[in-house]
Design a protein around this motif. Sequence first.
Motif, PDB file in Angstrom:
ATOM      1  N   MET A   1      33.388 -14.691   5.904  1.00 53.83           N
ATOM      2  CA  MET A   1      32.992 -14.182   7.213  1.00 53.83           C
ATOM      3  C   MET A   1      31.640 -13.466   7.146  1.00 53.83           C
ATOM      4  O   MET A   1      30.798 -13.611   8.034  1.00 53.83           O
ATOM      5  CB  MET A   1      34.062 -13.230   7.765  1.00 53.83           C
ATOM      6  CG  MET A   1      35.359 -13.928   8.157  1.00 53.83           C
ATOM      7  SD  MET A   1      35.079 -15.245   9.354  1.00 53.83           S
ATOM      8  CE  MET A   1      36.755 -15.784   9.647  1.00 53.83           C
ATOM      9  N   ARG A   2      31.442 -12.683   6.063  1.00 52.73           N
ATOM     10  CA  ARG A   2      30.145 -12.017   5.901  1.00 52.73           C
ATOM     11  C   ARG A   2      29.033 -13.042   5.718  1.00 52.73           C
ATOM     12  O   ARG A   2      27.928 -12.888   6.253  1.00 52.73           O
ATOM     13  CB  ARG A   2      30.200 -11.042   4.721  1.00 52.73           C
ATOM     14  CG  ARG A   2      30.881  -9.718   5.053  1.00 52.73           C
ATOM     15  CD  ARG A   2      30.551  -8.642   4.033  1.00 52.73           C
ATOM     16  NE  ARG A   2      31.270  -8.845   2.795  1.00 52.73           N
ATOM     17  CZ  ARG A   2      32.463  -8.321   2.524  1.00 52.73           C
ATOM     18  NH1 ARG A   2      33.076  -7.578   3.440  1.00 52.73           N
ATOM     19  NH2 ARG A   2      33.053  -8.527   1.370  1.00 52.73           N
ATOM     20  N   LEU A   3      29.337 -14.092   4.930  1.00 52.44           N
ATOM     21  CA  LEU A   3      28.351 -15.147   4.705  1.00 52.44           C
ATOM     22  C   LEU A   3      28.022 -15.861   6.011  1.00 52.44           C
ATOM     23  O   LEU A   3      26.841 -16.132   6.299  1.00 52.44           O
ATOM     24  CB  LEU A   3      28.882 -16.144   3.672  1.00 52.44           C
ATOM     25  CG  LEU A   3      28.001 -17.362   3.373  1.00 52.44           C
ATOM     26  CD1 LEU A   3      26.673 -16.929   2.771  1.00 52.44           C
ATOM     27  CD2 LEU A   3      28.714 -18.344   2.451  1.00 52.44           C
ATOM     28  N   LEU A   4      29.038 -16.159   6.806  1.00 51.48           N
ATOM     29  CA  LEU A   4      28.814 -16.842   8.079  1.00 51.48           C
ATOM     30  C   LEU A   4      28.011 -15.982   9.048  1.00 51.48           C
ATOM     31  O   LEU A   4      27.240 -16.499   9.848  1.00 51.48           O
ATOM     32  CB  LEU A   4      30.154 -17.223   8.711  1.00 51.48           C
ATOM     33  CG  LEU A   4      30.867 -18.419   8.073  1.00 51.48           C
ATOM     34  CD1 LEU A   4      32.262 -18.582   8.673  1.00 51.48           C
ATOM     35  CD2 LEU A   4      30.073 -19.694   8.241  1.00 51.48           C
ATOM     36  N   SER A   5      28.203 -14.658   8.963  1.00 50.03           N
ATOM     37  CA  SER A   5      27.423 -13.758   9.802  1.00 50.03           C
ATOM     38  C   SER A   5      25.937 -13.859   9.470  1.00 50.03           C
ATOM     39  O   SER A   5      25.082 -13.941  10.360  1.00 50.03           O
ATOM     40  CB  SER A   5      27.910 -12.319   9.618  1.00 50.03           C
ATOM     41  OG  SER A   5      27.152 -11.432  10.406  1.00 50.03           O
ATOM     42  N   VAL A   6      25.637 -13.891   8.169  1.00 53.58           N
ATOM     43  CA  VAL A   6      24.241 -14.028   7.719  1.00 53.58           C
ATOM     44  C   VAL A   6      23.702 -15.410   8.087  1.00 53.58           C
ATOM     45  O   VAL A   6      22.598 -15.547   8.622  1.00 53.58           O
ATOM     46  CB  VAL A   6      24.137 -13.791   6.194  1.00 53.58           C
ATOM     47  CG1 VAL A   6      22.723 -14.090   5.706  1.00 53.58           C
ATOM     48  CG2 VAL A   6      24.538 -12.364   5.850  1.00 53.58           C
ATOM     49  N   LEU A   7      24.507 -16.450   7.794  1.00 52.93           N
ATOM     50  CA  LEU A   7      24.068 -17.819   8.077  1.00 52.93           C
ATOM     51  C   LEU A   7      23.897 -18.051   9.580  1.00 52.93           C
ATOM     52  O   LEU A   7      22.991 -18.770  10.003  1.00 52.93           O
ATOM     53  CB  LEU A   7      25.089 -18.820   7.519  1.00 52.93           C
ATOM     54  CG  LEU A   7      25.172 -18.933   5.994  1.00 52.93           C
ATOM     55  CD1 LEU A   7      26.260 -19.926   5.591  1.00 52.93           C
ATOM     56  CD2 LEU A   7      23.836 -19.361   5.401  1.00 52.93           C
ATOM     57  N   GLY A   8      24.779 -17.430  10.371  1.00 49.42           N
ATOM     58  CA  GLY A   8      24.682 -17.585  11.817  1.00 49.42           C
ATOM     59  C   GLY A   8      23.386 -17.015  12.367  1.00 49.42           C
ATOM     60  O   GLY A   8      22.728 -17.638  13.207  1.00 49.42           O
TER      61      GLY A   8
END
Length: 296
Positions: A230-237
């Motif tokens: 979820m943290r990674l997706l926040s950055v990627l988003g």
Amino acid sequence: MATPSLLALLDDITTMLDDVSVMSQVAAKKTAGVLGDDLALNAQQVTGISAKRELPVVWAVARGSFLNKLVLVPAALLISAFIPWLITPLLMLGGAFLCYEGFEKIWHKLHEKKGDTHEKVHVSVQNPDTDLVALEKEKIKGAVRTDFILSAEIIVISLGVVAEAALTQRIVVLSIIAVLMTIGVYGLVAFIVKMDDIGLWLMQRQGQNVTSQSIRKLGWGMVRIVPYLMRLLSVLGTAAMFLVGGGIIAHGIPQLHGLTELALPWSLLVNAGVGILTGALCFVLISIVKLFINKD
């Protein structure tokens, strides 16, 4: 006499379906990059919702995405038929908005005081129902708005593939791409946001054989990885906002478009740079406008 005519009609239908299948595959390949960004952005947008409301929120956003494409497909066909020069400026406007949202998100994150987060949590505890409803509506609205821009890019890219085809084939291909992309993106989003629940269910599997133990380990791994994902997706988003928005704008400027045709790392740098600069410029201009409005 009727039999040859029927056979000819069936042959024409078969040929058209073959052409549609080929064009749909080409369009799907060309839009695969946007699909990845769409997935990262939308998975990030629907995080932070209570577990029992995750799937309803994903469904609400997916429904909004279908409505977006229901508007965009005929609009793209009409614009391409009568005012094709308008497609690029409209896309660039949408790209600029994505860049603005990305920059605004980073700006607020950098200037967020430590006490702000604690205060928000405290308010949520005091009045959880109101806050959760408001948060849910805000998440859905933001996700559908972002989806509109990404869907527009997917439709326009697909339209470029079928530009020389007959009108019927264009309609069918765009409709197929719109439906498949929406199902693909939000199916994966639903899986991502429910990964921890799926992992917990797998961990509770009974049995002492090798298969059951392996399944429990898989579930444990899924539960462990979800917070990091979820943290990674926040950055990627957030990064996707700059890459997609910057890419749209760079594509509309011939000098920059030439740079994006270079090797992948360079094109990503150009898109990211254009996206960040555009986001910063839009943020400054909108902030100035807000100051004048508030002053009045």
